[in-house]
Design a protein around this motif. Structure first.
Motif: not given
Length: 443
Positions: A3-14
């Motif tokens: 769940r630590e990864l959940q905060k980055y669900l909307s993040e990235g370089r697209f």
């Protein structure tokens, strides 16, 4: 820990690259005019002068990405309208064009090598195949996401179930999982960006292996360039395809490239060996549905400095979507990449790589009753069963996140599996009565 990864669900370089043919508004044939967008870095051309390529800048989330794509698409359409041209919103070229009138992209000056390369492609693969258009999805993780992934892997709280059978899960093709403070974020077609270290390189190598392994699933869910049953030039009866460009008649090398995913140097050396043997012109000619890219120019020399991002190349232009691609599909691909990043490494040897290509080409068939997915033990499973099994495993992975957006995305894809009439290719065939007459048959 997952769940630590959940905060980055909307993040990235697209980023997205969308290829489309410019057509004369009245004849619906490829344009013979010059590329009308000059040196605009966001609007180039691909194989031929009439093949416009929209290249989005790097975006921080998929909402921004689709806003930018819509703006660029509108800008292109406005310019073309002034010269009685349209942007063809299909992957397959229109029927009836004269191949002698198709000009390769007219790059000059410092970029003249690109023109010579396209002449080489024309001679080796033929013009018709090179006119197939598609969409490439580029992605890289933020530093925060990489740190979260590293923590999950260090804690041993990785993925379960998705990699197939227990015998299919081992360390082959994964590289070293040492912590690195370097980000794997990319700038796609720009030169700015970060170098990546051994940890982020290993993550992208693992993503490439998994995305290739499950390219059949992505093809099955996004295929949108159907052709009806036809007779080949050799008189052989061919079944219809949901995606011509992902089928065995599509955008492939004349052989199946086998790469080494053990670590970055091995991966690069395996591509270089294909160039040295004369099988490939350069890394540019590697026509697999997944590529690992460096910052700056796509050269193996640049790639040795680290992987910038992963590129997924199997997406059709979807004429059912205004800008050629559905946001739900891109968000689903992001979910896959996030999930695979914390999965245990998988075996992706030469046998697995050939099986992955066979499965993807099968998944491109229009009649899903004829699609059988081959597992590592050479068992064949109906594609619907294989796809539903995979989504059930996704459900289990994401269930603790309790995020309704994720549930909606998985259900969006599941509907295509449960009801074959929901597949894009089927909807296109049913929606467009004259669809078959407007598409070229390429064999």
């Amino acid at each position: 820990m997952k769940r630590e990864l959940q905060k980055y669900l909307s993040e990235g370089r697209f980023g997205l690259e969308k290829e489309s043919l410019r057509l004369n508004k009245y004849s619906l044939l490829p344009s013979v005019s010059d590329h009308p967008f000059g040196s605009d870095p966001n609007i180039s051309r691909d194989f031929c002068e009439a093949q416009t390529e929209i290249i989005t800048p790097v975006c921080q989330d998929t909402g921004e990405l689709f806003d930018v794509l819509h703006e660029l698409n509108g800008r292109v359409k406005n310019v073309l309208a002034q010269q009685d041209e349209i942007l063809w919103n299909h992957s397959n070229p229109p029927a009836g064009y004269n191949v002698r009138k198709i000009r390769v992209a007219q790059f000059e000056g410092l970029e003249k090598e690109k023109k010579e390369y396209r002449k080489y492609l024309r001679e080796k693969y033929g013009i018709s195949k090179m006119l197939l258009c598609g969409i490439h999805f580029n992605f890289s993780f933020t530093q925060g996401a990489l740190d979260a992934i590293s923590g999950i892997l260090d804690a041993g709280d990785g993925m379960y179930g998705i990699s197939g059978t227990d015998s299919d899960r081992n360390a082959a093709g994964a590289g070293s999982f040492s912590r690195s403070t370097d980000a794997g974020t990319g700038s796609f077609k720009k030169r700015n960006g970060n170098s990546s270290g051994s940890f982020s390189d290993s993550i992208y190598l693992k993503l490439a292996a998994n995305t290739m392994k499950y390219a059949w699933l992505i093809t099955y869910l996004t295929a949108a360039s159907p052709v009806s049953a036809f007779e080949s030039s050799r008189g052989k009866k061919e079944k219809g395809y949901a995606s011509l460009r992902c089928s065995r008649h599509g955008y492939w090398n004349n052989f199946i490239p086998t790469l080494d995913y053990t670590n970055l140097d091995a991966y690069i050396d395996s591509i270089q060996s294909l160039v040295d043997e004369g099988k490939l012109y350069s890394a540019w000619e590697l026509y697999l549905p997944v590529r690992l890219k460096p910052k700056g120019a796509n050269t193996l020399e640049n790639l040795r400095a680290g992987i910038s991002h992963i590129e997924l190349r199997m997406l059709d232009i979807n004429p059912l979507a205004e800008d050629g691609i559905c946001k739900e599909d891109i968000d689903f691909l992001h979910l896959l990449l996030m999930m695979w990043a914390v999965q245990d490494p998988v075996c992706f040897d030469a046998d697995a790589q050939h099986r992955a290509v066979r499965n993807m080409q099968r998944a491109a068939l229009l009649d899903e009753e004829g699609i059988w997915i081959e597992d590592p033990k050479y068992n064949l499973l109906p594609v619907r069963n294989a796809a539903l099994n995979f989504l059930a495993q996704m459900d289990r992975f994401y269930e603790t996140w309790q995020d309704p957006r994720i549930l909606c995305l998985i259900q969006y894809e599941r509907r295509k599996i449960l009801n074959h009439s929901e597949r894009y290719a089927e909807r296109i065939v049913n929606k467009c009565a004259n669809y078959w007459e407007s598409q070229a048959i390429i064999v």
